[in-house]
Design an enzyme around this catalytic site. Sequence first.
Site, PDB file in Angstrom:
ATOM      1  N   ARG A 187     -10.801   0.667  14.403  1.00 60.12           N
ATOM      2  CA  ARG A 187     -10.609   1.277  13.050  1.00 60.12           C
ATOM      3  C   ARG A 187     -11.432   0.592  12.139  1.00 60.12           C
ATOM      4  NH1 ARG A 187      -4.720   1.329  10.034  1.00 60.12           N
ATOM      5  NH2 ARG A 187      -5.366  -0.781   9.912  1.00 60.12           N
ATOM      6  N   TYR A 243      15.651  30.200   8.094  1.00 58.49           N
ATOM      7  CA  TYR A 243      14.592  30.943   8.678  1.00 58.49           C
ATOM      8  C   TYR A 243      14.467  31.165  10.205  1.00 58.49           C
ATOM      9  CZ  TYR A 243      12.384  30.576   4.075  1.00 58.49           C
ATOM     10  OH  TYR A 243      12.087  30.553   2.670  1.00 58.49           O
ATOM     11  N   MET A 290      11.970  24.476   2.371  1.00 58.07           N
ATOM     12  CA  MET A 290      11.133  23.535   1.467  1.00 58.07           C
ATOM     13  C   MET A 290      12.002  23.013   0.500  1.00 58.07           C
ATOM     14  SD  MET A 290       7.912  24.629  -0.948  1.00 58.07           S
ATOM     15  CE  MET A 290       6.808  25.181   0.108  1.00 58.07           C
ATOM     16  N   LYS A 309       0.845  -1.188   0.053  1.00 60.42           N
ATOM     17  CA  LYS A 309       0.035   0.008  -0.189  1.00 60.42           C
ATOM     18  C   LYS A 309       0.890   1.193   0.011  1.00 60.42           C
ATOM     19  CE  LYS A 309      -0.012  -0.387   4.944  1.00 60.42           C
ATOM     20  NZ  LYS A 309      -0.863  -0.827   6.063  1.00 60.42           N
TER      21      LYS A 309
HETATM   22  C1  PLP Z   1      -0.268  -1.626   6.813  1.00 52.05           C
HETATM   23  C2  PLP Z   1      -0.818  -2.975   7.533  1.00 52.05           C
HETATM   24  C3  PLP Z   1      -0.012  -4.136   7.689  1.00 52.05           C
HETATM   25  C4  PLP Z   1       1.518  -3.926   7.595  1.00 52.05           C
HETATM   26  O1  PLP Z   1       1.909  -3.254   8.842  1.00 52.05           O
HETATM   27  P1  PLP Z   1       3.681  -3.218   9.157  1.00 52.05           P
HETATM   28  O2  PLP Z   1       3.890  -2.518  10.557  1.00 52.05           O
HETATM   29  O3  PLP Z   1       4.114  -2.088   8.237  1.00 52.05           O
HETATM   30  O4  PLP Z   1       4.112  -4.398   8.974  1.00 52.05           O
HETATM   31  C5  PLP Z   1      -0.576  -5.267   8.187  1.00 52.05           C
HETATM   32  N1  PLP Z   1      -1.740  -5.272   8.006  1.00 52.05           N
HETATM   33  C6  PLP Z   1      -2.808  -4.379   7.885  1.00 52.05           C
HETATM   34  C7  PLP Z   1      -4.180  -4.567   7.838  1.00 52.05           C
HETATM   35  C8  PLP Z   1      -2.226  -2.844   7.453  1.00 52.05           C
HETATM   36  O5  PLP Z   1      -2.952  -2.089   7.227  1.00 52.05           O
END
Ligand code: PLP
Length: 360
Positions: free
Chosen positions: A129, A249, A297, A36
């Site tokens: 969640r 800055y 930046m 992802k």
């Molecule tokens: C992002 C995610 C993972 C991976 O988590 P890491 O801590 O990066 O290994 C596993 N399961 C779900 C449902 C996630 O959203």
Amino acid sequence: MPMRLTRGWMEVDLDAVVRNARAMATRVPAILPMVKADAYGVGAVRVARALERLDPWGYGVATVEEGRELRDAEIARPIVLFTSVNAEELPAVRDARLTPALASEAAIERWARIGGGAWHLPIDTGMSRSGVCWSEIRALSPTLLEHPPEGAFTHFHSAALDDGTQGEQEARFERALAELSAMPRLLHTENSAALARNAHSRWNVGRPGIFLYGVGSGDRAQLEPEPVVSVRARIVELRTVAAGESVSYDATFRAGRETRIATLPVGYADGYRRALGNRAYAIIAGRRAPVIGVVTMDMTMLDVTDVHAEIGDIATLIGSDGGEDVDIARIAEWASASPYELLTGLHARLPRHYRGGEAG
Ligand SMILES: *Cc1c(COP(=O)(O)O)cnc(C)c1O
């Protein structure tokens, strides 16, 4: 040599990603690498192509677009879409041949009605969640009987903390599973931190993410990943300022002596966070050069008074050079950010240069 490495860039070692994935794969029968957010900023298509040789069960994404990108790159394995989508997105999920996580009777029925294929049941055991609450699975029984999921999973909220909550979440997961009329074929719970701590998973699939990209989960982990990402930039200006002059800055740095300053043409728009000013250091030819003044930046200033530095020299902001090294965990700590945030923020403007990953 591909293109000349000018300005600043991210180097990604795909062979290290593969070795990290192989280490995770020793702990669980099959892996579902999480790619992802463009593989946490590292590049989802390149990562997935490199991981194909390990024969993962499938891949994990967070959006329909991320799944489609992998399909367009001819990744044919299952791709699980872990973030819930609204009903109007389900046809696009089906068209991209993704495996959604469905958390309500309405979604499960809609998915069946539109001819969707396999799907996974997310069970909320304490993350609060997404997913069906572990204690409310029974209410879904008639729907699940009619439309059985291919997999069921939960997600740990504190796998890196060793605080006992993981065991509690697993017990809730098992109690929820016991309510199902048929056991799904695939059960998965573990993220990187959980896999790095458990030598043998009790489940048949694991979901490693950040470990693949070179970030470990602390001292108690039995496995440490190899670094994957380096960030480097070339010096574009050098100047010497008198004692008492300020840098950047808000004049947060004031020279205590005559100071030689190197300017790098990367800044927080490249993901090198503003808060790193006056905290982090870069490495030039194996020697530390402190970051002085706030990071701006587009530019970052280094104190090179005690370091030999010329225009065009390469400074390493993340990674190693000549025996010195700065890793993502340390940079994240200095930036008061999580390593996840830091890593995913890097590729916004930095071109990526890949090493390895091609050979079968
Ligand atoms: C992002 C995610 C993972 C991976 O988590 P890491 O801590 O990066 O290994 C596993 N399961 C779900 C449902 C996630 O959203």
